[in-house]
Design a protein around this motif. Structure first.
Motif, PDB file in Angstrom:
ATOM      1  N   MET A 167     -10.544  -7.777  -7.470  1.00  0.00           N
ATOM      2  CA  MET A 167     -10.990  -6.953  -8.588  1.00  0.00           C
ATOM      3  C   MET A 167     -11.320  -5.542  -8.110  1.00  0.00           C
ATOM      4  O   MET A 167     -10.940  -4.541  -8.748  1.00  0.00           O
ATOM      5  CB  MET A 167     -12.211  -7.592  -9.244  1.00  0.00           C
ATOM      6  N   ALA A 168     -12.028  -5.450  -6.997  1.00  0.00           N
ATOM      7  CA  ALA A 168     -12.422  -4.142  -6.477  1.00  0.00           C
ATOM      8  C   ALA A 168     -11.204  -3.332  -6.047  1.00  0.00           C
ATOM      9  O   ALA A 168     -11.134  -2.118  -6.295  1.00  0.00           O
ATOM     10  CB  ALA A 168     -13.391  -4.321  -5.306  1.00  0.00           C
ATOM     11  N   ALA A 169     -10.232  -3.992  -5.410  1.00  0.00           N
ATOM     12  CA  ALA A 169      -9.021  -3.286  -4.982  1.00  0.00           C
ATOM     13  C   ALA A 169      -8.267  -2.736  -6.185  1.00  0.00           C
ATOM     14  O   ALA A 169      -7.781  -1.592  -6.180  1.00  0.00           O
ATOM     15  CB  ALA A 169      -8.131  -4.224  -4.173  1.00  0.00           C
ATOM     16  N   ALA A 170      -8.163  -3.538  -7.238  1.00  0.00           N
ATOM     17  CA  ALA A 170      -7.459  -3.076  -8.442  1.00  0.00           C
ATOM     18  C   ALA A 170      -8.204  -1.921  -9.094  1.00  0.00           C
ATOM     19  O   ALA A 170      -7.578  -0.952  -9.551  1.00  0.00           O
ATOM     20  CB  ALA A 170      -7.318  -4.238  -9.417  1.00  0.00           C
ATOM     21  N   LEU A 171      -9.536  -2.021  -9.149  1.00  0.00           N
ATOM     22  CA  LEU A 171     -10.307  -0.952  -9.788  1.00  0.00           C
ATOM     23  C   LEU A 171     -10.227   0.353  -9.006  1.00  0.00           C
ATOM     24  O   LEU A 171     -10.166   1.438  -9.597  1.00  0.00           O
ATOM     25  CB  LEU A 171     -11.762  -1.391  -9.915  1.00  0.00           C
ATOM     26  N   LYS A 172     -10.240   0.276  -7.690  1.00  0.00           N
ATOM     27  CA  LYS A 172     -10.128   1.492  -6.888  1.00  0.00           C
ATOM     28  C   LYS A 172      -8.790   2.177  -7.152  1.00  0.00           C
ATOM     29  O   LYS A 172      -8.720   3.408  -7.286  1.00  0.00           O
ATOM     30  CB  LYS A 172     -10.270   1.150  -5.409  1.00  0.00           C
ATOM     31  N   ALA A 173      -7.738   1.379  -7.223  1.00  0.00           N
ATOM     32  CA  ALA A 173      -6.423   1.961  -7.515  1.00  0.00           C
ATOM     33  C   ALA A 173      -6.384   2.529  -8.929  1.00  0.00           C
ATOM     34  O   ALA A 173      -5.826   3.608  -9.163  1.00  0.00           O
ATOM     35  CB  ALA A 173      -5.344   0.894  -7.344  1.00  0.00           C
ATOM     36  N   LEU A 174      -6.998   1.818  -9.876  1.00  0.00           N
ATOM     37  CA  LEU A 174      -6.989   2.271 -11.260  1.00  0.00           C
ATOM     38  C   LEU A 174      -7.802   3.543 -11.423  1.00  0.00           C
ATOM     39  O   LEU A 174      -7.362   4.493 -12.093  1.00  0.00           O
ATOM     40  CB  LEU A 174      -7.554   1.167 -12.153  1.00  0.00           C
ATOM     41  N   GLN A 175      -8.978   3.579 -10.824  1.00  0.00           N
ATOM     42  CA  GLN A 175      -9.842   4.742 -10.971  1.00  0.00           C
ATOM     43  C   GLN A 175      -9.343   5.947 -10.178  1.00  0.00           C
ATOM     44  O   GLN A 175      -9.708   7.080 -10.478  1.00  0.00           O
ATOM     45  CB  GLN A 175     -11.268   4.364 -10.556  1.00  0.00           C
ATOM     46  N   GLY A 176      -8.493   5.680  -9.200  1.00  0.00           N
ATOM     47  CA  GLY A 176      -7.878   6.796  -8.471  1.00  0.00           C
ATOM     48  C   GLY A 176      -6.496   7.129  -8.983  1.00  0.00           C
ATOM     49  O   GLY A 176      -5.813   7.983  -8.427  1.00  0.00           O
ATOM     50  N   GLY A 177      -6.079   6.447 -10.050  1.00  0.00           N
ATOM     51  CA  GLY A 177      -4.750   6.636 -10.597  1.00  0.00           C
ATOM     52  C   GLY A 177      -4.682   7.747 -11.622  1.00  0.00           C
ATOM     53  O   GLY A 177      -5.603   8.570 -11.758  1.00  0.00           O
ATOM     54  N   THR A 178      -3.593   7.723 -12.360  1.00  0.00           N
ATOM     55  CA  THR A 178      -3.281   8.858 -13.239  1.00  0.00           C
ATOM     56  C   THR A 178      -3.172   8.471 -14.714  1.00  0.00           C
ATOM     57  O   THR A 178      -2.823   9.336 -15.527  1.00  0.00           O
ATOM     58  CB  THR A 178      -1.952   9.491 -12.793  1.00  0.00           C
ATOM     59  N   SER A 197       0.837  -1.205   0.000  1.00  0.00           N
ATOM     60  CA  SER A 197       0.000   0.000   0.000  1.00  0.00           C
ATOM     61  C   SER A 197       0.867   1.249   0.000  1.00  0.00           C
ATOM     62  O   SER A 197       1.832   1.334   0.776  1.00  0.00           O
ATOM     63  CB  SER A 197      -0.888  -0.016   1.244  1.00  0.00           C
ATOM     64  N   PRO A 198       0.538   2.186  -0.902  1.00  0.00           N
ATOM     65  CA  PRO A 198      -0.509   2.123  -1.925  1.00  0.00           C
ATOM     66  C   PRO A 198      -0.071   1.257  -3.111  1.00  0.00           C
ATOM     67  O   PRO A 198       1.114   1.098  -3.358  1.00  0.00           O
ATOM     68  CB  PRO A 198      -0.681   3.584  -2.337  1.00  0.00           C
ATOM     69  N   SER A 199      -1.056   0.721  -3.814  1.00  0.00           N
ATOM     70  CA  SER A 199      -0.748  -0.161  -4.931  1.00  0.00           C
ATOM     71  C   SER A 199      -0.055   0.579  -6.055  1.00  0.00           C
ATOM     72  O   SER A 199       0.793   0.007  -6.754  1.00  0.00           O
ATOM     73  CB  SER A 199      -2.039  -0.798  -5.456  1.00  0.00           C
ATOM     74  N   ALA A 200      -0.427   1.813  -6.263  1.00  0.00           N
ATOM     75  CA  ALA A 200       0.201   2.655  -7.287  1.00  0.00           C
ATOM     76  C   ALA A 200       0.625   3.944  -6.593  1.00  0.00           C
ATOM     77  O   ALA A 200      -0.119   4.927  -6.542  1.00  0.00           O
ATOM     78  CB  ALA A 200      -0.769   2.940  -8.421  1.00  0.00           C
ATOM     79  N   PRO A 201       1.829   3.985  -6.008  1.00  0.00           N
ATOM     80  CA  PRO A 201       2.243   5.135  -5.193  1.00  0.00           C
ATOM     81  C   PRO A 201       2.455   6.393  -6.027  1.00  0.00           C
ATOM     82  O   PRO A 201       2.670   6.340  -7.230  1.00  0.00           O
ATOM     83  CB  PRO A 201       3.547   4.655  -4.552  1.00  0.00           C
ATOM     84  N   MET A 202       2.400   7.516  -5.314  1.00  0.00           N
ATOM     85  CA  MET A 202       2.623   8.828  -5.921  1.00  0.00           C
ATOM     86  C   MET A 202       3.788   9.495  -5.200  1.00  0.00           C
ATOM     87  O   MET A 202       4.281   9.002  -4.185  1.00  0.00           O
ATOM     88  CB  MET A 202       1.362   9.681  -5.798  1.00  0.00           C
ATOM     89  N   ASP A 203       4.216  10.628  -5.734  1.00  0.00           N
ATOM     90  CA  ASP A 203       5.285  11.383  -5.079  1.00  0.00           C
ATOM     91  C   ASP A 203       4.879  11.720  -3.650  1.00  0.00           C
ATOM     92  O   ASP A 203       3.754  12.155  -3.390  1.00  0.00           O
ATOM     93  CB  ASP A 203       5.560  12.686  -5.847  1.00  0.00           C
ATOM     94  N   GLY A 204       5.808  11.525  -2.723  1.00  0.00           N
ATOM     95  CA  GLY A 204       5.561  11.851  -1.334  1.00  0.00           C
ATOM     96  C   GLY A 204       4.928  10.733  -0.542  1.00  0.00           C
ATOM     97  O   GLY A 204       4.796  10.852   0.688  1.00  0.00           O
ATOM     98  N   ASP A 205       4.522   9.655  -1.194  1.00  0.00           N
ATOM     99  CA  ASP A 205       3.911   8.529  -0.485  1.00  0.00           C
ATOM    100  C   ASP A 205       4.967   7.708   0.233  1.00  0.00           C
ATOM    101  O   ASP A 205       6.154   7.716  -0.122  1.00  0.00           O
ATOM    102  CB  ASP A 205       3.167   7.611  -1.455  1.00  0.00           C
ATOM    103  N   THR A 206       4.503   6.983   1.236  1.00  0.00           N
ATOM    104  CA  THR A 206       5.326   5.980   1.912  1.00  0.00           C
ATOM    105  C   THR A 206       4.750   4.617   1.573  1.00  0.00           C
ATOM    106  O   THR A 206       3.569   4.360   1.794  1.00  0.00           O
ATOM    107  CB  THR A 206       5.327   6.190   3.434  1.00  0.00           C
ATOM    108  N   LEU A 207       5.585   3.777   1.022  1.00  0.00           N
ATOM    109  CA  LEU A 207       5.161   2.440   0.617  1.00  0.00           C
ATOM    110  C   LEU A 207       5.285   1.508   1.812  1.00  0.00           C
ATOM    111  O   LEU A 207       6.366   1.403   2.419  1.00  0.00           O
ATOM    112  CB  LEU A 207       6.016   1.946  -0.543  1.00  0.00           C
TER     113      LEU A 207
END
Length: 790
Positions: A469-480, A60-70
């Motif tokens: 499936m839901a976890a992947a979609l949430k990450a995808l739909q909140g992604g860039t 977490s997060p599955s698709a990190p962004m700048d400033g995130d902590t994995l």
């Protein structure tokens, strides 16, 4: 997809690549030096070792962004026989993966210790264990700032979690277990985003039988209570609704599922027993069904809903085995017609019925023809069936015009099959999510051209698969790099002119799928059941009570859900056919024993019984004599009478018979529909004529003789009267009257004149003389003989 779609995307600058490679070499130098000092067998043993298993339970997060902590958590388990000492779990980042095939390769070897494991993030971001005893599992959690991972360029990185340590047999630090996955890195919005359509299937196996109760509500009967388990909180279907309500997806629904849940929710339902009996369903389950429907109604509000034909018929089975059986395609049309009505009635939304979905998206020309025969003009295929052959260096958009006004909507095979494995363990679910996101991002980086991609997962995901499936979609739909789109919009998008539109041949259909199909014998049985239903329905006063439940049951007999369950499919079809037979047998003739006919004529009753709750009619009962020269029915060889019977009653139909001789005659009773088709089994019985005896015949003959004698007496009386009249007139006169024409003394004049007076005076009428029925000159036949009605 063809490997042409896995071309090397634009890579980092040469200077950046040099720095990365130099860093990797420097960081690996101490390890290399240590390995060079070990015996030659050491590296080989270490490379082949798989002593410790590493489970990556969450990332977490599955698709990190700048400033995130994995944050990475999981479990390490010592599967060997020796204790591992100086154990530590560390993180490793590999080079960017530049093709979709490279992602596949890493996924296939995700737990192999051989080969490159990437660059170690550093001992600051690891978790240590003094020792790992055999069979012992230890949990770990490691957090690392994303900026410490050296993710320079956008793309998909190989990411590994490795346990290193030593054993008494191999006393040097080495990788004893590893788990590789993927880290998608797109820190800012991509210049071009992929339009992604995710199908959210709400489909189940067959639950309802053809049987309904006799009351006004027609209480439905279910095969078992498995549907209630899926609807209950935590169940598969409950999870699908709960997870899907917050996702931007296209709902793909089998109307049979809605009809089954609605039947459970609105009234009492019963469960089929092993011995043909049934037991009441649970009141609590009715409540669960109501709550599930209410939740689904809220979840689909404002979302696109696609209705499959009722029962989700197996289009490939129909195309390959059913079209040669008359009437099979009519069932598909019927299932399509009722689909929209069912969804609108239960969910209060108007669905799209433009899409057909063959099993696993596998198509050939015959499947395409069947799929569009019931009105759908868009067929959901998959890219491992309709493969790219044009050499495109990217994955094209889903929509493909394939001729005849039909559009093939080609789902991406890699994305669609990402969640098909057993995902009950947390680690397997995490790996599936990361692989899906990696493939999606890699697909987006293939070209600057925007495309529409469709994801069509398995028809009936398990609860754990749905969660992934839901976890992947949430990450995808909140992604860039992706934006949501519904299925209708994807089908309407402008197709890529270079994408293949050629439907594969019938021989290319996968043998693994062909083995799971319904066979021709299944469709022959379906046709036989329909024929029996057609013969039965014509006698009913309220056909819908039977036609509707049986029509839906026949739709279910062709369901895609029977794939891989041939025995269950056979049993279901047998049950439907047996129930038609049982209902039709409720209207039948009652067996008769031998009937004795005491006389020349009698009335024979034949009883028709109706054990149905509704009246029946449009029937005729035919009684046939096998020896009409001996016994006639209604004066003929056979006679028919109409039959109408109230529900739960019997009716005796009476036939008049006449016998001409003694003996036994077999009589056949058979019901027919008004169009001349036999209905039910015939009943045969013997009629024994016992009283047409010689004595009876003698009496009849004596009566005939008396009539002849009476006629002779009348004739002689007239002769004597004429003779007396001649004597009174004299011989000469008599001769003249007899020889000369035109003599006024004609016999008619004499009978109406004096002869009448003479007869009355000299020859009075005897009491035994029969009175004539007609005038003496009448030519009419005499009356018939006496008929005795019994």
């Amino acid at each position: 997809m063809a490997e042409a779609a896995d071309f090397q995307r634009t890579s980092a600058s040469p200077a950046r690549r040099w720095l990365r490679r130099a860093g990797a070499l420097l960081s690996g130098a101490p390890l290399l030096a240590g390995l060079l000092q070990l015996p030659a067998a050491g590296p080989a043993q270490a490379a082949s070792s798989d002593t410790v298993s590493v489970s990556l339970d969450s990332l977490s997060p599955s698709a990190p962004m700048d400033g995130d902590t994995l944050t990475v958590s999981g479990t390490v388990t010592n599967n060997g026989k020796q204790t591992v000492t100086d154990a530590h779990v560390g993180l490793r980042v590999g080079p960017p993966l530049t093709t979709r095939s490279a992602i596949d390769s890493v996924a296939r070897h995700s737990d192999e210790t051989q080969g490159s494991t990437g660059t170690d993030v550093g001992d600051k971001y690891e978790e240590n264990f003094d020792k790992l005893a055999p069979g012992v599992a230890e949990h770990f959690t490691i957090s690392v700032p994303v900026d410490k991972l050296d993710l320079d360029e956008e793309g998909v990185y190989e990411f590994g979690v490795a346990l290193s340590g030593q054993t008494s047999a191999q006393p040097w630090d080495q990788v004893l277990g590893i788990q590789r996955t993927f880290l998608p890195w797109q820190p800012s919005d991509a210049d071009t985003k992929t339009k992604t359509t995710f199908l959210w299937p709400l489909i189940s196996t067959v639950h309802m039988t053809a049987k309904t109760g006799a009351g006004e509500l027609q209480t439905p009967e279910f095969l078992d209570d498995d549907l209630a388990k899926d609807l209950a909180p935590g169940g598969r279907l409950a999870q699908m609704v709960e997870l899907g309500k917050d996702l931007d997806v296209t709902w793909v629904i089998d109307p049979d599922l809605l009809a089954s849940v609605d039947a459970m929710a609105v009234g009492n339902y019963r469960l089929q027993g092993p011995d043909g009996t049934s037991t009441p369903g649970s009141r609590e389950n009715q409540t669960v069904a109501k709550q599930w429907l209410a939740g689904l109604q809220k979840a689909v509000a404002g979302k696109e809903v696609v209705a499959l034909p009722f029962g989700d018929p197996d289009l490939a089975s129909l195309a390959h085995s059913g079209t040669s059986v008359t009437g099979s395609l009519s069932h598909l049309k019927d299932a399509s017609d009722v689909a929209a009505i069912t969804v609108k009635t239960v969910l209060h939304v108007t669905p799209s019925t433009d899409f057909a979905w063959p099993a696993d998206g596998a198509v050939d020309p015959s499947i395409m023809k069947v799929a569009t025969s019931a009105g759908a003009d868009r067929v959901i295929a998959r890219s491992d069936s309709l493969r790219e052959t044009a050499g495109l260096p990217y994955t094209p958009s889903a929509a493909r015009p394939v001729g005849g006004g039909t559009t093939a909507v080609v789902a991406d095979a890699r994305l669609s099959t990402a969640f098909e494995d057993d995902l009950t363990k947390a680690g397997s679910g995490t790996l599936a999510v990361q692989r899906f996101l990696a493939q999606s991002l890699e697909l987006n980086t293939q070209t600057d051209k925007q495309r529409s991609i469709v994801v069509a997962p398995q028809r009936m995901p398990t609860a754990s698969q749905a969660q992934a499936m839901a976890a992947a979609l949430k990450a995808l739909q909140g992604g860039t790099w992706s934006q949501s789109q519904n299925l209708t919009a994807a089908a309407k998008d402008k197709p890529d002119p270079g994408a293949t539109t050629r439907i594969p041949s019938r021989s290319a259909y996968p043998s693994s799928l062909r083995r799971q199909q319904l066979q021709r014998t299944a469709f022959e049985q379906i046709a036989r059941t329909q024929d029996k239903l057609d013969r039965f329905r014509v006698v009913l006063s309220n056909q819908s009570r039977v036609v509707t439940p049986f029509g839906r049951a026949i739709n279910r007999e062709m369901s895609t859900s029977w794939r891989g369950r041939a025995d269950a499919a056979d049993s279901y079809r047998d049950g439907v056919e047996a129930w038609v037979d049982d209902l039709a047998d409720q209207v039948k003739l009652i067996d008769k024993s031998e009937t004795k006919l005491s006389g020349r004529s009698a009335t024979i009753p034949v009883t028709v019984q109706n054990n149905l709750v509704q009246p029946v009619g449009h029937l005729v009962l035919r009684l046939t004599s096998t020896q009409p020269t001996r016994l006639k029915i209604g004066g003929k060889a056979y006679y028919e009478q109409p039959v109408e019977i109230s529900g739960g009653h019997s009716q005796s139909v009476k036939f008049t018979t006449s016998a001409n001789a003694n003996g036994r005659v077999t009589v056949l009773a058979q019901l027919f529909t008004e169009d001349g088709q036999p209905y039910g089994d015939a009943v045969s019985f013997d009629v024994k004529v016992t009283e047409v005896t010689p004595t009876v015949m003698l009496v009849i003959g004596g009566g005939v003789l008396l009539l002849v004698l009476a006629g002779f007496r009348m004739y002689t009386q007239r002769k004597r009267a004429a003779a007396r009249q001649t004597e009174e007139d004299g011989p000469g006169t008599a001769g003249e009257g007899a020889d000369e024409p035109g003599n006024p003394g004609a016999p008619g004049d004499r009978l109406t004149g004096e002869s009448g007076s003479a007869s009355g005076a000299d020859d009075p009428e005897q009491p035994s003389d029969p009175a004539p029925d007609t005038a003496p000159e009448s030519a009419d036949p005499s009356g018939t003989g006496e008929r005795v009605d019994r």
